[in-house]
Design a protein around this motif. Structure first.
Motif, mmCIF file in Angstrom:
data_model
loop_
_atom_site.group_PDB
_atom_site.id
_atom_site.type_symbol
_atom_site.label_atom_id
_atom_site.label_comp_id
_atom_site.label_asym_id
_atom_site.label_seq_id
_atom_site.Cartn_x
_atom_site.Cartn_y
_atom_site.Cartn_z
ATOM 1 N N HIS A 159 0.964 -1.136 -0.020
ATOM 2 C CA HIS A 159 0.060 -0.140 0.029
ATOM 3 C C HIS A 159 0.982 1.210 0.149
ATOM 4 O O HIS A 159 1.131 1.747 1.192
ATOM 5 C CB HIS A 159 -1.091 -0.034 1.225
ATOM 6 N N ASN B 64 -2.218 -2.011 -3.716
ATOM 7 C CA ASN B 64 -3.281 -0.729 -3.648
ATOM 8 C C ASN B 64 -3.114 0.079 -4.642
ATOM 9 O O ASN B 64 -1.926 0.582 -4.835
ATOM 10 C CB ASN B 64 -3.337 -0.514 -2.230
ATOM 11 N N GLU C 11 -12.484 0.672 -0.797
ATOM 12 C CA GLU C 11 -12.284 1.846 -0.343
ATOM 13 C C GLU C 11 -13.669 2.942 -0.704
ATOM 14 O O GLU C 11 -13.804 2.739 -2.091
ATOM 15 C CB GLU C 11 -10.998 2.756 -0.595
HETATM 16 C C1 FCB Z 1 -6.743 6.346 -1.438
HETATM 17 C C2 FCB Z 1 -5.700 5.727 -0.802
HETATM 18 C C3 FCB Z 1 -5.782 5.612 0.962
HETATM 19 C C4 FCB Z 1 -6.346 6.981 1.136
HETATM 20 C C5 FCB Z 1 -7.287 7.366 0.685
HETATM 21 C C6 FCB Z 1 -8.108 8.553 0.960
HETATM 22 O O1 FCB Z 1 -6.223 6.670 -2.585
HETATM 23 O O2 FCB Z 1 -5.524 4.117 -1.122
HETATM 24 O O3 FCB Z 1 -4.379 5.205 1.424
HETATM 25 O O4 FCB Z 1 -5.236 7.672 1.050
HETATM 26 O O5 FCB Z 1 -7.193 7.420 -0.998
#
Ligand code: FCB
Length: 442
Positions: free
Chosen positions: A118, A162, A339
């Motif tokens: 990540h 990620n 996310e």
């Molecule tokens: C994404 C990232 C995460 C965080 C969010 C707000 O792009 O994966 O680590 O920064 O945005």
């Protein structure tokens, strides 16, 4: 008032997502730590410092908060630079710590999803050229094997990398992530090697754990031509979306990496995702701009009417969530929202952002599209990369100095959703009444 509940399928995954460098604190052996020491790299010169002090032990209380909030899964990442501090050394204490964490998650009733990369990289890897060096695929595979061997009794959902598209764009085109390059050739090398690294990891994981489910998390940005009547805007939107949104996932589908001005074969990548993770936050208007050669002749803005997050980083565009899922269907694998969230220290926008985005996920579920879960970004406020502590994405507020956690209303809202496995009219009336009529029209 219409009374209804948007129900989700049985077994739907509800959780939050975090990333090692953003929450652990004390990660001094990676490229982000080095970046934080350079003047001008992080907004207001802020540093990750102790972050959420997970490495000091506060992971346990935060996991408890997630469990108490009805979550049945948590997505976390492991820090390569801790586990393999130098190419020839494994840190068993770090591996044990991660084992303890995923065991605790399991015992608390939350299935762990582990992200293997990540954004942060060990310093030793960067000294060898990072993801520009073709040897990185082998290094990554070696690291992944060690992690999977250690955690496999508790973890079978793996996210290899990620947002490879964000990593390559921010680090090698925009120059705002380390190593701060603006070099399309380097961007292409990194993307190509990330596809190779993913493929190597995918095969290694399945060899060690045949029942594993392995995927990536792609940052999907909805993109719309700024001027519907202007063909160059359409053209540049297509080009941008193909590179940014499509390239990585398509490579895992058919083994071809489509780079700017080139196509490269990575035969071993074909068919290497068991699910697709979608990170969706916002939508861009894209316009053709001759002055922006470095950005492939495009300029991105938000709709002028759009509702913006506190620092203007995110426009609240829930329909883009539906579009993201529709996009992900082309890959014919289960879809997980890995996310979604918004920066909002006062928790004014978050409740409606959450309600509106969940409604869009529910719409997709209703078409029987294979959406299996939703991870909110994030559990607790954490270190937001080059934007430092200026953006607060947590359900829980963090006081960085005292490490105190303060509950935002969204904590209870999300907990109600997780426990109900659905979003009800009552919840919206309570937490986001301003969008009630929109979500539950008469
Ligand atoms: C994404 C990232 C995460 C965080 C969010 C707000 O792009 O994966 O680590 O920064 O945005």
């Amino acid at each position: 008032m219409a009374q209804a509940t948007f129900h989700f399928p049985r077994g739907f995954l509800w959780g939050t997502a975090t990333a090692a460098h953003q929450v652990e604190g004390g990660n001094t052996n990676n490229n982000w730590y080095a970046w934080e020491q350079e003047p001008g790299r992080i907004l207001n010169g802020e540093k990750s410092g102790l972050a959420c002090d997970w490495w000091g032990g506060r992971w346990r209380e935060d996991f408890q908060r997630a469990a108490d909030g009805g979550q049945n899964t948590h997505r976390l990442s492991v820090e390569w630079s801790r586990i393999q501090p130098t190419p020839d050394r494994w840190d068993e204490t770090a591996l044990d710590r991660y084992l303890e964490m995923v065991r605790a998650l399991t015992e608390m009733g939350m299935m762990p999803m582990v992200t293997l990369h990540h954004f942060s990289d060990p310093l030793w890897l960067m000294e060898k050229g990072g993801w520009e060096n073709p040897a990185v695929a082998g290094y990554f595979e070696t690291f992944v094997r060690r992690v999977v061997e250690t955690l496999k009794d508790y973890v079978s959902m793996w996210c290899t990398i990620n947002e490879p598209n964000v990593y390559a764009t921010m680090g090698y085109v925009m120059g705002v992530f380390p190593p701060g390059k603006k070099d399309v050739a380097a961007y292409s090398r990194v993307t190509y090697n990330m596809v190779r690294g993913h493929a190597a990891a995918y095969r290694a994981i399945h060899a060690l754990q045949p029942q594993a489910r392995v995927g990536t998390a792609i940052n999907y940005r909805s993109m719309v031509p700024a001027k519907g009547w202007f063909p160059p805007d359409h053209w540049v939107t297509r080009v941008q979306s193909a590179l940014y949104n499509d390239a990585f996932a398509r490579a895992l589908q058919d083994g071809w990496v489509r780079l700017p001005l080139a196509r490269k074969r990575v035969a071993e990548a074909k068919g290497t995702h068991d699910f697709i993770g979608v990170n969706y936050y916002t939508r861009d208007l894209v316009s053709f701009n001759l002055l922006k050669a470095g950005d492939l002749f495009s300029r991105r803005t938000y709709r002028s009417e759009a509702e913006l997050s506190t620092t203007g980083f995110i426009a609240n565009e829930p329909e883009g969530m539906f579009e993201a899922i529709k996009w992900a269907r082309q890959f014919n694998v289960p879809i997980i929202i890995t996310e979604n969230g918004v920066e909002d220290p006062e928790d004014r926008l978050r409740p409606r952002y959450l309600a509106q985005h969940l409604q869009q996920v529910w719409r997709a579920v209703n078409f029987n599209w294979p959406v299996k879960g939703y991870y909110h970004w994030s559990l607790v406020d954490n270190f937001e990369w080059e934007r430092g502590w200026s953006q607060r994405f947590g359900l829980w507020e963090l006081n960085v100095e005292t490490q105190a956690r303060v509950k935002r209303a969204s904590v209870d809202f999300f907990a109600d959703v997780c426990r109900e496995n659905g979003l009800s009219a009552d919840m919206v009336a309570r937490y986001a009444p301003e969008v009630f009529a929109q979500l539950f029209p008469n």
